[in-house]
Write a protein that holds these residues in place. Sequence first.
Motif, short mmCIF file in Angstrom:
data_model
loop_
_atom_site.label_atom_id
_atom_site.label_comp_id
_atom_site.label_asym_id
_atom_site.label_seq_id
_atom_site.Cartn_x
_atom_site.Cartn_y
_atom_site.Cartn_z
N PRO A 476 0.79 -1.24 0.00
CA PRO A 476 0.00 0.00 0.00
C PRO A 476 0.82 1.28 0.00
N GLY A 477 2.07 1.24 0.40
CA GLY A 477 2.85 2.46 0.49
C GLY A 477 3.77 2.71 -0.68
N GLY A 478 3.74 1.87 -1.69
CA GLY A 478 4.68 2.01 -2.80
C GLY A 478 4.14 2.80 -3.97
N ARG A 479 4.97 2.85 -5.02
CA ARG A 479 4.58 3.59 -6.22
C ARG A 479 3.39 2.96 -6.92
N LEU A 480 3.28 1.65 -6.84
CA LEU A 480 2.15 0.97 -7.48
C LEU A 480 0.82 1.49 -6.93
N ALA A 481 0.77 1.70 -5.64
CA ALA A 481 -0.47 2.18 -5.03
C ALA A 481 -0.79 3.59 -5.50
N ARG A 482 0.23 4.42 -5.66
CA ARG A 482 0.00 5.80 -6.10
C ARG A 482 -0.46 5.87 -7.55
N LEU A 483 -0.15 4.85 -8.34
CA LEU A 483 -0.51 4.86 -9.75
C LEU A 483 -1.89 4.25 -10.01
N VAL A 484 -2.55 3.75 -8.97
CA VAL A 484 -3.85 3.10 -9.18
C VAL A 484 -4.87 4.01 -9.86
N PRO A 485 -5.05 5.28 -9.43
CA PRO A 485 -6.03 6.12 -10.13
C PRO A 485 -5.72 6.28 -11.61
N ALA A 486 -4.44 6.44 -11.96
CA ALA A 486 -4.07 6.63 -13.36
C ALA A 486 -4.36 5.37 -14.18
N THR A 487 -3.94 4.22 -13.68
CA THR A 487 -4.16 3.01 -14.45
C THR A 487 -5.65 2.64 -14.51
N THR A 488 -6.39 2.93 -13.44
CA THR A 488 -7.83 2.67 -13.48
C THR A 488 -8.49 3.54 -14.54
N GLY A 489 -8.10 4.81 -14.59
CA GLY A 489 -8.67 5.70 -15.60
C GLY A 489 -8.35 5.26 -17.01
N VAL A 490 -7.09 4.88 -17.25
CA VAL A 490 -6.70 4.42 -18.59
C VAL A 490 -7.44 3.15 -18.96
N GLY A 491 -7.53 2.22 -18.01
CA GLY A 491 -8.22 0.96 -18.28
C GLY A 491 -9.68 1.16 -18.62
N LEU A 492 -10.38 2.01 -17.86
CA LEU A 492 -11.79 2.26 -18.14
C LEU A 492 -11.99 2.94 -19.49
N GLN A 493 -11.08 3.85 -19.85
CA GLN A 493 -11.19 4.52 -21.15
C GLN A 493 -10.95 3.53 -22.30
N LEU A 494 -10.03 2.61 -22.12
CA LEU A 494 -9.79 1.60 -23.16
C LEU A 494 -11.00 0.69 -23.34
#
Length: 626
Positions: A476-494
């Motif tokens: 939960p404290g790493g970079r992967l967690a911080r990128l969740v909103p970005a990847t979720t947005g990209v995935g939903l748009q795709l």
Amino acid sequence: MRRRDLVPRSSDLGFVPSPQVRWLDPPELARTALKVALASVFTAYGDRREVQAALPGGLVEPAHRPEGDLWLDFVADLGDGFDATYTVATLLAQPELKVAGPGGPLALPRGHVLVMGGDEVYPAASARGYEHRTTGPYGAALPAPGPGAALDATTEPTLLAIPGNHDWYDGLTAWLRVFTCGASVGAWRTVQRRSYFAVRLAPGWWLLGLDSQLDEYIDEPQLDYFRTHVTAHLRPGDAVVVCAAEPAWAKAGHDPDAFNQLHFFEREVVRYRQVPGRREREDTGAHVRLWLSGDQHLYSRYASRAPGAAAPGGPGGPGGASGGAGGVGAVDPRAVQAVTCGLGGAYLGDTDQLVDHLVLPPPGSRMRTKDSPGTPFDRVGPTYPDQARSRRWRRRIANPLSPYWAGRRNVGLLATAGVVQLLVVGCLAGLLGVLRGGSPTLLRGPFADVAEAALAAAAWVLGLLLLHLVLATVLPGGRLARLVPATTGVGLQLVAALVVLVAAVAVPWPAWSPALTATLVVPFVVVLGALLGTQAFALLLLSRRTGVVAGWQMSGQAVTDHKGFLRLCLRTDGRLEIYPLVVDTVCRRWDVDTRDGASRPVPADGPPAVRLLEDPIVVAQEGFMS
């Protein structure tokens, strides 16, 4: 007439009635983000608060002092859309406000002092922004007294203000010109000379306004000002009201360091002073009795717990899950009150994330010098909006049938989503071999093959997104967690783009040349992509519980209604009374009053109904520890 009907008469009114800011319109987001970045850079190298040390100092004296009780108004987060801002300004300007309360109707006189608690303009500070969104509406709501009129605290109230983060987005340049140069805003008189102030309201009562810049430290010249003009003169039993630009107490429930700055100020300025020639600090005997702030566009209240008392519990009780039904009898008047009221005109906020209990300062705070143990506080009284309604309203951002759907409230977002989807669909069509060059059909079938390929691609996208969410949960404290909103947005748009592509293939387009067919296909993709792309973005917002993206759930709705302010009364016997006032529906129909040779808007149906949100809150001059 409506707001848009007033715009052609702006030359007569002296300002342009402005629409509500649409925070999710991409151009608006981009402009605001740029100003935030520039402000952060320039204020780091040129802090205007330090320059203000050369300006006249001393205690601020109100333009007029009334006989008897002193009435004060507190409003914050104003200067947005005309309907909401002017409704609140009109109510503040009424000589006497008729208020519906739980115990019957009340008649509350206009405040002798008006305190603006931060964010006096939206979306960002500028000379024109203040003129059209703040000083113009407020000046029209309470025009300056005519020649020969008696000037006193009732006809010419005092105006005090502190800057919020939106006021700092131009480096505080425009704000200083509006509020520190001795100008009047209609009948309201500005009297301060700096972006912070100290006022002796009455014997034993002080009002302090802080400037914390962009959530940074309190600068040394500001601390010197308060130490010289306030700390040195505090006496045992004195009560202090502190106006801050952010409700750090409410944020301390999630961030243990959020209250550090205010706790430092309370200790170093209010409770202790350094005596020349002594090593030990002297206890002033004074205490902060009331914290006031806006910034969060809602109403909430926390009260300190009596020493040795257990935490209240149970749904519906003070501090309970539903916020309780607090009042005069629910909280001891000796308790410290911390009130957030940011209902002056900007979009309505979300109360669902407010914690029920907290300790100030929190045990996890990194302050080297702090009270240990801290003081426990409980959330008491109602919130506005209440938490159950707040949860329901948050979901409207993703309901296409709601007038508060993201695409209906932010047309620019809808248009941008259409263009983005067109580009993404074009790329996907090429990757999946859907485009058919040199053929009059433009799009190649059969439909089943294209749908199968799109379904497989969507499965890959969702699978990778799910894997990312699992890894973010594990770390939960790493970079992967911080990128969740970005990847979720990209995935939903795709996924949305794949649906648009399949729909475009399913339509039996005419067997024209590719160029002619494109004249039908492109608008189809843009329109459907705009709808689905916007919905995908709205679903991204709903997927977040905290953080900036989660905050867009309510800001993206730009709710005009549900506004309010605080009316306070400092009685001659030393009691401070707080009246939280709300208006559930703002004015939207206006007439133009041309009497006295000036044009000013007035509500076509009279001032809206105002109600007391909870029983008046009483704050005694002395607290538990006095």
